[in-house]
Design an enzyme around this catalytic site. Structure first.
Site, PDB file in Angstrom:
ATOM      1  N   LYS A 180       0.842  -1.206   0.000  1.00  0.00           N
ATOM      2  CA  LYS A 180       0.000   0.000   0.000  1.00  0.00           C
ATOM      3  C   LYS A 180       0.873   1.250   0.000  1.00  0.00           C
ATOM      4  O   LYS A 180       1.476   1.616   0.999  1.00  0.00           O
ATOM      5  CB  LYS A 180      -0.935   0.050   1.209  1.00  0.00           C
ATOM      6  CG  LYS A 180      -2.074   1.011   0.895  1.00  0.00           C
ATOM      7  CD  LYS A 180      -2.665   1.753   2.037  1.00  0.00           C
ATOM      8  CE  LYS A 180      -1.958   2.910   2.601  1.00  0.00           C
ATOM      9  NZ  LYS A 180      -1.978   4.146   1.791  1.00  0.00           N
ATOM     10  N   GLU A 183      -1.375   7.505  -0.460  1.00  0.00           N
ATOM     11  CA  GLU A 183      -2.377   8.036  -1.396  1.00  0.00           C
ATOM     12  C   GLU A 183      -1.870   9.297  -2.104  1.00  0.00           C
ATOM     13  O   GLU A 183      -2.390   9.699  -3.131  1.00  0.00           O
ATOM     14  CB  GLU A 183      -3.695   8.325  -0.656  1.00  0.00           C
ATOM     15  CG  GLU A 183      -3.630   9.376   0.459  1.00  0.00           C
ATOM     16  CD  GLU A 183      -3.168   8.813   1.802  1.00  0.00           C
ATOM     17  OE1 GLU A 183      -2.444   7.781   1.813  1.00  0.00           O
ATOM     18  OE2 GLU A 183      -3.514   9.410   2.845  1.00  0.00           O
ATOM     19  N   GLY A 232       6.309   5.161   8.304  1.00  0.00           N
ATOM     20  CA  GLY A 232       5.443   6.334   8.374  1.00  0.00           C
ATOM     21  C   GLY A 232       5.649   7.017   9.709  1.00  0.00           C
ATOM     22  O   GLY A 232       6.670   6.823  10.382  1.00  0.00           O
ATOM     23  N   THR A 236       0.925   7.100  13.393  1.00  0.00           N
ATOM     24  CA  THR A 236       0.263   6.028  12.636  1.00  0.00           C
ATOM     25  C   THR A 236       0.842   4.675  13.037  1.00  0.00           C
ATOM     26  O   THR A 236       0.116   3.675  13.086  1.00  0.00           O
ATOM     27  CB  THR A 236       0.420   6.257  11.118  1.00  0.00           C
ATOM     28  OG1 THR A 236       0.061   7.600  10.803  1.00  0.00           O
ATOM     29  CG2 THR A 236      -0.455   5.319  10.324  1.00  0.00           C
ATOM     30  N   GLY A 237       2.132   4.636  13.328  1.00  0.00           N
ATOM     31  CA  GLY A 237       2.747   3.382  13.790  1.00  0.00           C
ATOM     32  C   GLY A 237       2.028   2.825  15.013  1.00  0.00           C
ATOM     33  O   GLY A 237       1.804   1.614  15.129  1.00  0.00           O
ATOM     34  N   GLU A 254       9.189   1.421  10.892  1.00  0.00           N
ATOM     35  CA  GLU A 254      10.189   2.476  10.643  1.00  0.00           C
ATOM     36  C   GLU A 254       9.457   3.797  10.794  1.00  0.00           C
ATOM     37  O   GLU A 254       8.676   4.183   9.913  1.00  0.00           O
ATOM     38  CB  GLU A 254      10.762   2.329   9.231  1.00  0.00           C
ATOM     39  CG  GLU A 254      11.414   0.983   8.952  1.00  0.00           C
ATOM     40  CD  GLU A 254      12.712   0.795   9.716  1.00  0.00           C
ATOM     41  OE1 GLU A 254      13.353   1.805  10.057  1.00  0.00           O
ATOM     42  OE2 GLU A 254      13.068  -0.357   9.986  1.00  0.00           O
ATOM     43  N   CYS A 288      13.154  11.116   6.956  1.00  0.00           N
ATOM     44  CA  CYS A 288      13.127  10.613   8.336  1.00  0.00           C
ATOM     45  C   CYS A 288      14.467  10.818   9.035  1.00  0.00           C
ATOM     46  O   CYS A 288      14.514  11.013  10.237  1.00  0.00           O
ATOM     47  CB  CYS A 288      12.732   9.150   8.353  1.00  0.00           C
ATOM     48  SG  CYS A 288      13.769   8.146   7.290  1.00  0.00           S
ATOM     49  N   GLU A 389       9.134  16.483  15.222  1.00  0.00           N
ATOM     50  CA  GLU A 389       9.632  16.271  13.862  1.00  0.00           C
ATOM     51  C   GLU A 389       8.959  17.317  12.966  1.00  0.00           C
ATOM     52  O   GLU A 389       7.781  17.163  12.610  1.00  0.00           O
ATOM     53  CB  GLU A 389       9.262  14.847  13.418  1.00  0.00           C
ATOM     54  CG  GLU A 389       9.797  14.484  12.061  1.00  0.00           C
ATOM     55  CD  GLU A 389       9.369  13.090  11.601  1.00  0.00           C
ATOM     56  OE1 GLU A 389       8.199  12.712  11.804  1.00  0.00           O
ATOM     57  OE2 GLU A 389      10.212  12.390  11.036  1.00  0.00           O
TER      58      GLU A 389
HETATM   59  P1  NAD Z   1       1.843   8.526   7.684  1.00  0.00           P
HETATM   60  O1  NAD Z   1       2.039   7.807   8.963  1.00  0.00           O
HETATM   61  O2  NAD Z   1       0.835   9.602   7.622  1.00  0.00           O
HETATM   62  O3  NAD Z   1       1.451   7.503   6.508  1.00  0.00           O
HETATM   63  C1  NAD Z   1       2.269   6.405   6.177  1.00  0.00           C
HETATM   64  C2  NAD Z   1       1.423   5.368   5.461  1.00  0.00           C
HETATM   65  O4  NAD Z   1       0.468   4.835   6.390  1.00  0.00           O
HETATM   66  C3  NAD Z   1       0.613   5.913   4.283  1.00  0.00           C
HETATM   67  O5  NAD Z   1       0.595   4.945   3.252  1.00  0.00           O
HETATM   68  C4  NAD Z   1      -0.777   6.086   4.900  1.00  0.00           C
HETATM   69  O6  NAD Z   1      -1.827   6.052   3.958  1.00  0.00           O
HETATM   70  C5  NAD Z   1      -0.826   4.883   5.823  1.00  0.00           C
HETATM   71  N1  NAD Z   1      -1.798   4.983   6.921  1.00  0.00           N
HETATM   72  C6  NAD Z   1      -2.464   6.064   7.374  1.00  0.00           C
HETATM   73  N2  NAD Z   1      -3.269   5.718   8.405  1.00  0.00           N
HETATM   74  C7  NAD Z   1      -3.096   4.383   8.607  1.00  0.00           C
HETATM   75  C8  NAD Z   1      -3.624   3.452   9.542  1.00  0.00           C
HETATM   76  N3  NAD Z   1      -4.503   3.814  10.477  1.00  0.00           N
HETATM   77  N4  NAD Z   1      -3.192   2.170   9.490  1.00  0.00           N
HETATM   78  C9  NAD Z   1      -2.281   1.785   8.563  1.00  0.00           C
HETATM   79  N5  NAD Z   1      -1.755   2.633   7.637  1.00  0.00           N
HETATM   80  C10 NAD Z   1      -2.156   3.915   7.663  1.00  0.00           C
HETATM   81  O7  NAD Z   1       3.290   9.048   7.266  1.00  0.00           O
HETATM   82  P2  NAD Z   1       3.646   9.996   6.063  1.00  0.00           P
HETATM   83  O8  NAD Z   1       3.147  11.369   6.384  1.00  0.00           O
HETATM   84  O9  NAD Z   1       3.234   9.350   4.792  1.00  0.00           O
HETATM   85  O10 NAD Z   1       5.256   9.971   6.111  1.00  0.00           O
HETATM   86  C11 NAD Z   1       6.016  10.815   6.901  1.00  0.00           C
HETATM   87  C12 NAD Z   1       6.439  10.101   8.170  1.00  0.00           C
HETATM   88  O11 NAD Z   1       7.121   8.906   7.831  1.00  0.00           O
HETATM   89  C13 NAD Z   1       7.415  10.903   8.987  1.00  0.00           C
HETATM   90  O12 NAD Z   1       7.094  10.771  10.343  1.00  0.00           O
HETATM   91  C14 NAD Z   1       8.760  10.236   8.692  1.00  0.00           C
HETATM   92  O13 NAD Z   1       9.757  10.381   9.670  1.00  0.00           O
HETATM   93  C15 NAD Z   1       8.338   8.822   8.553  1.00  0.00           C
HETATM   94  N6  NAD Z   1       9.349   8.087   7.802  1.00  0.00           N
HETATM   95  C16 NAD Z   1      10.134   7.189   8.470  1.00  0.00           C
HETATM   96  C17 NAD Z   1      11.130   6.510   7.780  1.00  0.00           C
HETATM   97  C18 NAD Z   1      12.008   5.505   8.476  1.00  0.00           C
HETATM   98  O14 NAD Z   1      12.681   4.745   7.785  1.00  0.00           O
HETATM   99  N7  NAD Z   1      12.035   5.458   9.799  1.00  0.00           N
HETATM  100  C19 NAD Z   1      11.319   6.744   6.428  1.00  0.00           C
HETATM  101  C20 NAD Z   1      10.495   7.667   5.782  1.00  0.00           C
HETATM  102  C21 NAD Z   1       9.503   8.328   6.489  1.00  0.00           C
END
Ligand code: NAD
Length: 498
Positions: A180, A183, A232, A236-237, A254, A288, A389
């Site tokens: 996934k 979006e 992400g 959300t994690g 991650e 990140c 962040e």
């Molecule tokens: P996000 O958490 O908003 O979304 C990440 C993904 O999760 C998207 O595909 C989103 O549609 C999906 N998602 C949203 N709600 C969900 C739910 N309830 N259950 C499961 N999936 C869901 O993150 P973002 O805004 O897309 O990305 C930015 C974040 O990602 C920052 O915090 C950044 O630090 C982190 N990030 C971490 C790493 C790493 O390797 N540690 C790498 C890149 C980005």
């Protein structure tokens, strides 16, 4: 505004692209122009259930997990070649949908091809171990097996690259996958899935459900999925953890980061200043391992900050497709608002904005989400701009007196993904590297991620590792097989130590 060239992004289920049965698609606006460039199907539980069903059948009965490592390796290597072939197209998709400069998007795609190549090599070496110490009549085998069907949830900031930190590693292990993408940035994932099919990945092995958090949530909840690898935000994690408990699935998370650049007085200061400016502005600061916190030894702080400010002023904010652009557009209007509100908050608390600080609205840039690279001096560790962040091209500066204070400040946030230390003294470098609570430490360098090095977070930055041997092994289970040879002793005799 919708343009006639808006792309359609569909689900890929059991070898075929398809729309959602009824949900309204999502319009994706390019962050540099505010024009609709993609129309993305909005998947949810029904699409996820079907993709999981196809991936389950491909895992339980299909050829992929039963192929030799060599056979899988050849196919993964072919995907890498196809990524090279289509690199310009893939980079343009990611630059348009993320707003990042095209030069960086090209680097992402070269990196993605490298990850598929590296994973192809791992497919050849999947192995367990043998124990000959279990007693004369026993041989202990530890078998390494693919974990099963995996769900791979990807963020928007490195769409093709982060998908490639997960998918080829899972495939190399013999897993099948439901992907996934975000979006906001699904087009390159659609292209990669096509390339994998062209390379010979069998039907059902890769499914893709596009859409927002509802699709991600359905993947996290699905009982037919054995592991979720999620990248992400930390918020959300936490939702993924809560949603995953039904079948106690394995998780690799991650999450967010908030790295520090720790600069000691004995560093190569020219080099360090260039590293600091790159570390916070790379990928528009939407990275990140971005390094938004400069911690600098007070004896050199004034001169060093002046040099960082000088180099920051030279950065060029511009259109993603312009090859002279250093910093492009932020991902969407809400994010621009968030970044500028952190700048305002730090200034209200006494921080001195010495470079940038505002939205950029020159000429055509007024249509997009551009912010000037920013340096805020004299930010205290209690400030939200220091703790959170920000995820934009915004550097805060905090001074320290000695190594203890530097380490305390660097570790004084909830995150622990990466940090940098700058010093020409090897004692300082090693002492600080060992004391920093982060999964990666860069010494006299900045953001980089060779595929053979494991990558992941301490603390609220996540659990598990990606890339490297450790990242590959996340997608496997260990099975202990204890084999007895010869005749068994008396029924209830338990061997000492067993
Ligand atoms: P996000 O958490 O908003 O979304 C990440 C993904 O999760 C998207 O595909 C989103 O549609 C999906 N998602 C949203 N709600 C969900 C739910 N309830 N259950 C499961 N999936 C869901 O993150 P973002 O805004 O897309 O990305 C930015 C974040 O990602 C920052 O915090 C950044 O630090 C982190 N990030 C971490 C790493 C790493 O390797 N540690 C790498 C890149 C980005």
């Amino acid at each position: 505004m919708t343009t006639t060239r808006a792309r359609s992004v569909q689900h890929f289920i059991d070898g075929a692209f398809e729309d959602s049965a009824d949900a309204q698609p999502i319009d994706r606006l390019a962050p540099a122009t505010d024009e609709v460039v993609s129309i993305v199907q909005a998947g949810g539980a029904p699409e996820v259930a079907r993709a999981v069903g196809a991936a389950r059948a491909a895992f339980d009965e299909g050829p992929w997990p039963r192929m030799t490592g060599m056979e899988r390796s050849i196919i993964l290597g072919r995907v890498a070649e196809l990524i090279d072939r289509d690199a310009a197209e893939l980079a343009a998709l990611d630059a348009e949908e993320t707003g990042k400069p095209i030069r960086l998007a090209e680097g992402d795609i070269a990196g993605a091809a490298g990850l598929w190549r590296y994973a192809a090599s791992l497919a050849l070496t999947m192995s367990g171990s043998t124990y000959t110490s279990n007693g004369p009549d026993f041989t202990g085998l530890v078998l390494r097996e693919p974990i099963g069907v995996v769900g791979l949830i990807v963020p928007w900031n490195f769409p093709a690259l982060i998908l490639s930190q997960k998918l080829p590693f899972a495939l190399a292990a013999g897993c099948t996958a439901v992907v996934k993408p975000s979006e906001l940035t699904s087009s390159s994932a659609q292209h990669l899935v096509r390339l994998a099919a062209e390379a010979g990945v069998p039907r059902g092995v890769i499914g893709m459900v596009v859409g927002d958090g509802r699709a991600g949530q359905a993947i996290a909840e699905a009982d037919g999925i054995d592991l979720v690898s999620f990248t992400g935000s930390t918020a959300t994690g936490r939702r993924v953890i809560a949603a995953s408990t039904g079948n106690i699935k394995k998780l690799s998370l991650e999450l967010g980061g908030n790295a520090a650049n720790v600069v000691f007085a004995d560093a190569d200061l020219e080099d360090a200043a260039a590293g600091v400016v790159f570390g916070v502005n790379f990928n528009n600061g939407e990275c990140c391992v971005s390094q938004p916190r400069l911690l600098v030894e007070d004896s050199i702080a004034d001169d060093f900050v002046a040099e960082v400010a000088r180099q920051t002023r030279m950065l060029r904010v511009g259109q993603p497709m312009d090859r002279t652009t250093d910093v492009g557009a932020l991902i969407h209007a809400g994010h621009l608002q968030k970044v500028t509100s952190y700048i305002g908050g730090a200034a209200d608390e006494g921080g001195e904005v010495i470079v940038g600080g505002t939205r950029v609205t020159d000429g055509l840039l007024a249509r997009g989400q551009f912010v000037a690279p920013t340096v805020i001096d004299r930010v205290g560790p209690e400030s939200a701009a220091f703790q959170d962040e920000i995820f934009g091209p915004v550097l805060t500066v905090t001074r320290f007196h000695d190594q203890d204070e530097a380490v305390r400040l660097a570790n004084g946030v909830q995150y622990g993904l990466a940090n940098s230390v700058w010093s020409k003294n090897v004692d300082t470098v090693l002492q600080v590297a060992k004391r920093l609570k982060s999964g990666t430490v860069y010494a006299n360098t900045t953001i980089d991620a060779p595929p053979q090095m494991p990558f992941g977070g301490y603390k609220a930055s996540g659990v598990g590792r990606e890339m490297g041997q450790a990242g590959f092994e996340e997608f496997t289970e260990l099975k202990s097989v204890n084999i007895r040879t010869g005749k068994r002793a008396a029924s209830f005799a338990i061997r000492a130590g067993a």
